[in-house]
Design a protein around this motif. Sequence first.
Motif, PDB file in Angstrom:
ATOM      1  N   VAL A 147      -2.279   3.424  11.790  1.00 40.49           N
ATOM      2  CA  VAL A 147      -1.874   3.065  10.422  1.00 40.49           C
ATOM      3  C   VAL A 147      -1.981   1.552  10.235  1.00 40.49           C
ATOM      4  O   VAL A 147      -2.546   1.066   9.242  1.00 40.49           O
ATOM      5  CB  VAL A 147      -0.440   3.544  10.132  1.00 40.49           C
ATOM      6  CG1 VAL A 147       0.003   3.044   8.755  1.00 40.49           C
ATOM      7  CG2 VAL A 147      -0.353   5.065  10.188  1.00 40.49           C
ATOM      8  N   GLY A 148      -1.427   0.796  11.194  1.00 38.91           N
ATOM      9  CA  GLY A 148      -1.498  -0.660  11.091  1.00 38.91           C
ATOM     10  C   GLY A 148      -2.923  -1.172  11.161  1.00 38.91           C
ATOM     11  O   GLY A 148      -3.292  -2.109  10.440  1.00 38.91           O
ATOM     12  N   LEU A 149      -3.727  -0.536  12.012  1.00 37.08           N
ATOM     13  CA  LEU A 149      -5.123  -0.937  12.159  1.00 37.08           C
ATOM     14  C   LEU A 149      -5.875  -0.740  10.846  1.00 37.08           C
ATOM     15  O   LEU A 149      -6.612  -1.627  10.393  1.00 37.08           O
ATOM     16  CB  LEU A 149      -5.783  -0.108  13.265  1.00 37.08           C
ATOM     17  CG  LEU A 149      -7.237  -0.424  13.595  1.00 37.08           C
ATOM     18  CD1 LEU A 149      -7.352  -1.824  14.167  1.00 37.08           C
ATOM     19  CD2 LEU A 149      -7.780   0.590  14.598  1.00 37.08           C
ATOM     20  N   TYR A 150      -5.672   0.432  10.225  1.00 32.92           N
ATOM     21  CA  TYR A 150      -6.372   0.668   8.962  1.00 32.92           C
ATOM     22  C   TYR A 150      -5.911  -0.294   7.883  1.00 32.92           C
ATOM     23  O   TYR A 150      -6.727  -0.849   7.152  1.00 32.92           O
ATOM     24  CB  TYR A 150      -6.170   2.110   8.468  1.00 32.92           C
ATOM     25  CG  TYR A 150      -6.965   2.339   7.194  1.00 32.92           C
ATOM     26  CD1 TYR A 150      -8.281   2.761   7.264  1.00 32.92           C
ATOM     27  CD2 TYR A 150      -6.430   2.042   5.941  1.00 32.92           C
ATOM     28  CE1 TYR A 150      -9.045   2.900   6.108  1.00 32.92           C
ATOM     29  CE2 TYR A 150      -7.184   2.179   4.785  1.00 32.92           C
ATOM     30  CZ  TYR A 150      -8.485   2.602   4.874  1.00 32.92           C
ATOM     31  OH  TYR A 150      -9.244   2.712   3.737  1.00 32.92           O
ATOM     32  N   TRP A 151      -4.590  -0.500   7.775  1.00 41.25           N
ATOM     33  CA  TRP A 151      -4.100  -1.347   6.684  1.00 41.25           C
ATOM     34  C   TRP A 151      -4.519  -2.804   6.857  1.00 41.25           C
ATOM     35  O   TRP A 151      -4.628  -3.551   5.888  1.00 41.25           O
ATOM     36  CB  TRP A 151      -2.587  -1.241   6.556  1.00 41.25           C
ATOM     37  CG  TRP A 151      -2.147  -1.524   5.148  1.00 41.25           C
ATOM     38  CD1 TRP A 151      -1.445  -2.602   4.698  1.00 41.25           C
ATOM     39  CD2 TRP A 151      -2.418  -0.705   3.998  1.00 41.25           C
ATOM     40  NE1 TRP A 151      -1.266  -2.517   3.334  1.00 41.25           N
ATOM     41  CE2 TRP A 151      -1.851  -1.364   2.879  1.00 41.25           C
ATOM     42  CE3 TRP A 151      -3.069   0.510   3.816  1.00 41.25           C
ATOM     43  CZ2 TRP A 151      -1.930  -0.840   1.606  1.00 41.25           C
ATOM     44  CZ3 TRP A 151      -3.145   1.032   2.535  1.00 41.25           C
ATOM     45  CH2 TRP A 151      -2.567   0.361   1.449  1.00 41.25           C
TER      46      TRP A 151
ATOM     47  N   ARG B  27      -3.959   8.120   0.418  1.00 43.63           N
ATOM     48  CA  ARG B  27      -2.604   8.030  -0.129  1.00 43.63           C
ATOM     49  C   ARG B  27      -1.557   8.153   0.976  1.00 43.63           C
ATOM     50  O   ARG B  27      -0.531   7.466   0.957  1.00 43.63           O
ATOM     51  CB  ARG B  27      -2.402   9.109  -1.183  1.00 43.63           C
ATOM     52  CG  ARG B  27      -3.259   8.920  -2.430  1.00 43.63           C
ATOM     53  CD  ARG B  27      -3.328  10.178  -3.260  1.00 43.63           C
ATOM     54  NE  ARG B  27      -4.367  10.082  -4.291  1.00 43.63           N
ATOM     55  CZ  ARG B  27      -4.940  11.124  -4.863  1.00 43.63           C
ATOM     56  NH1 ARG B  27      -4.580  12.358  -4.530  1.00 43.63           N
ATOM     57  NH2 ARG B  27      -5.875  10.951  -5.782  1.00 43.63           N
ATOM     58  N   ARG B  28      -1.824   9.018   1.942  1.00 43.29           N
ATOM     59  CA  ARG B  28      -0.893   9.167   3.052  1.00 43.29           C
ATOM     60  C   ARG B  28      -0.855   7.909   3.909  1.00 43.29           C
ATOM     61  O   ARG B  28       0.210   7.473   4.346  1.00 43.29           O
ATOM     62  CB  ARG B  28      -1.287  10.386   3.892  1.00 43.29           C
ATOM     63  CG  ARG B  28      -1.063  11.719   3.171  1.00 43.29           C
ATOM     64  CD  ARG B  28      -1.843  12.833   3.821  1.00 43.29           C
ATOM     65  NE  ARG B  28      -1.387  13.090   5.186  1.00 43.29           N
ATOM     66  CZ  ARG B  28      -2.119  13.750   6.092  1.00 43.29           C
ATOM     67  NH1 ARG B  28      -3.335  14.166   5.782  1.00 43.29           N
ATOM     68  NH2 ARG B  28      -1.617  13.974   7.289  1.00 43.29           N
TER      69      ARG B  28
ATOM     70  N   TRP C   6       2.151   3.284   5.706  1.00 43.09           N
ATOM     71  CA  TRP C   6       2.309   1.836   5.881  1.00 43.09           C
ATOM     72  C   TRP C   6       3.591   1.345   5.224  1.00 43.09           C
ATOM     73  O   TRP C   6       4.331   0.546   5.807  1.00 43.09           O
ATOM     74  CB  TRP C   6       1.102   1.101   5.324  1.00 43.09           C
ATOM     75  CG  TRP C   6       1.289  -0.397   5.359  1.00 43.09           C
ATOM     76  CD1 TRP C   6       1.409  -1.245   4.308  1.00 43.09           C
ATOM     77  CD2 TRP C   6       1.433  -1.195   6.534  1.00 43.09           C
ATOM     78  NE1 TRP C   6       1.607  -2.524   4.741  1.00 43.09           N
ATOM     79  CE2 TRP C   6       1.638  -2.528   6.120  1.00 43.09           C
ATOM     80  CE3 TRP C   6       1.418  -0.919   7.897  1.00 43.09           C
ATOM     81  CZ2 TRP C   6       1.814  -3.584   7.007  1.00 43.09           C
ATOM     82  CZ3 TRP C   6       1.594  -1.972   8.807  1.00 43.09           C
ATOM     83  CH2 TRP C   6       1.794  -3.283   8.358  1.00 43.09           C
ATOM     84  N   TYR C   7       3.872   1.807   4.007  1.00 43.56           N
ATOM     85  CA  TYR C   7       5.105   1.407   3.335  1.00 43.56           C
ATOM     86  C   TYR C   7       6.321   1.853   4.147  1.00 43.56           C
ATOM     87  O   TYR C   7       7.341   1.158   4.202  1.00 43.56           O
ATOM     88  CB  TYR C   7       5.162   2.006   1.933  1.00 43.56           C
ATOM     89  CG  TYR C   7       4.133   1.431   0.985  1.00 43.56           C
ATOM     90  CD1 TYR C   7       3.575   0.162   1.199  1.00 43.56           C
ATOM     91  CD2 TYR C   7       3.704   2.152  -0.134  1.00 43.56           C
ATOM     92  CE1 TYR C   7       2.635  -0.351   0.340  1.00 43.56           C
ATOM     93  CE2 TYR C   7       2.752   1.634  -0.997  1.00 43.56           C
ATOM     94  CZ  TYR C   7       2.216   0.379  -0.755  1.00 43.56           C
ATOM     95  OH  TYR C   7       1.270  -0.144  -1.611  1.00 43.56           O
TER      96      TYR C   7
ATOM     97  N   ARG D 281      11.956  -3.694   8.252  1.00 47.67           N
ATOM     98  CA  ARG D 281      12.934  -4.545   7.565  1.00 47.67           C
ATOM     99  C   ARG D 281      14.366  -4.174   7.922  1.00 47.67           C
ATOM    100  O   ARG D 281      15.285  -4.976   7.761  1.00 47.67           O
ATOM    101  CB  ARG D 281      12.731  -4.460   6.058  1.00 47.67           C
ATOM    102  CG  ARG D 281      11.476  -5.188   5.570  1.00 47.67           C
ATOM    103  CD  ARG D 281      11.218  -4.940   4.103  1.00 47.67           C
ATOM    104  NE  ARG D 281      10.079  -5.740   3.629  1.00 47.67           N
ATOM    105  CZ  ARG D 281       9.481  -5.561   2.465  1.00 47.67           C
ATOM    106  NH1 ARG D 281       9.910  -4.588   1.650  1.00 47.67           N
ATOM    107  NH2 ARG D 281       8.464  -6.321   2.106  1.00 47.67           N
ATOM    108  N   GLU D 282      14.556  -2.955   8.410  1.00 51.54           N
ATOM    109  CA  GLU D 282      15.897  -2.503   8.749  1.00 51.54           C
ATOM    110  C   GLU D 282      16.304  -2.864  10.175  1.00 51.54           C
ATOM    111  O   GLU D 282      17.457  -2.692  10.554  1.00 51.54           O
ATOM    112  CB  GLU D 282      15.989  -0.981   8.572  1.00 51.54           C
ATOM    113  CG  GLU D 282      15.859  -0.538   7.115  1.00 51.54           C
ATOM    114  CD  GLU D 282      15.896   0.968   6.975  1.00 51.54           C
ATOM    115  OE1 GLU D 282      16.023   1.653   8.028  1.00 51.54           O
ATOM    116  OE2 GLU D 282      15.800   1.478   5.839  1.00 51.54           O
ATOM    117  N   ILE D 283      15.352  -3.341  10.950  1.00 54.02           N
ATOM    118  CA  ILE D 283      15.657  -3.713  12.327  1.00 54.02           C
ATOM    119  C   ILE D 283      16.498  -4.983  12.335  1.00 54.02           C
ATOM    120  O   ILE D 283      16.173  -5.972  11.691  1.00 54.02           O
ATOM    121  CB  ILE D 283      14.348  -3.942  13.138  1.00 54.02           C
ATOM    122  CG1 ILE D 283      13.554  -2.640  13.218  1.00 54.02           C
ATOM    123  CG2 ILE D 283      14.687  -4.449  14.533  1.00 54.02           C
ATOM    124  CD1 ILE D 283      12.220  -2.806  13.901  1.00 54.02           C
TER     125      ILE D 283
END
Length: 234
Positions: A99-103, A212-213, A218-219, A226-228
């Motif tokens: 996911v990170g790689l694609y984004w 879309r997935r 990614w979101y 952000r919650e860490i």
Amino acid sequence: MTAAKTELRTRARELRGEGKTYDEIVEVLGVSKSSVSLWVRDLPRPPRRTPVAEHVRMMAEARWGPRREEARLLRERTKTAAAAEIGSLEGRELFLLGVGLYWAEGSKSKSYRLKERAIFVNSDPGMISVYLAWLALLGVAPERLGFRVMIHESADVAGAERYWAGLVGVDVSALSKTTLKRHNPRTVRKNVGEGYRGCLVVDVRGSADLYRRIEGWWYGIVGAAREIELPIRT
């Protein structure tokens, strides 16, 4: 002679006039030595490097050569040790990595240009291999994948096509028409020589839902990060 070759010939003659050797011109332009010889053989030879200059070069190499080799070995040891720290990948780890790689590297839809299609472009064969492993993990069938090479027109186009086709395990004839980038003779390119193979485009057909997935995943990663609670630095 094509326009591209005419530009290369002009640039080769300019470089020869600047005192470049055949090997140096080959490295800059990424063409064969025989072509360089044909284009500039009527020009005067550049002046030979003086014995004093060659002696200075040899002295500098004797001093700094061992240090460069020591630094190279240190870099290789560090990278080898780091690679060993990874070990095997679990499915969830590959999923999040993909996911990170694609984004980071994939095509993204814009508010002013809606294009929900998973398209990934990269020149690093390792990145392509990881991306394809990720698509396989997601259950994307091989027949949905389209491949296309993007490369400068002055490079070894046929060689690049064979290389990328071999990497992804398809016949060269299965590749879509290669996209050629026009060569600007005024640009001194560094990505030349045998190691330059351009980029590979991986296009997943019928991938609007997948895109879309990916965006949603990614979101989700961003929100979770952000919650860490990170340690407060003092």
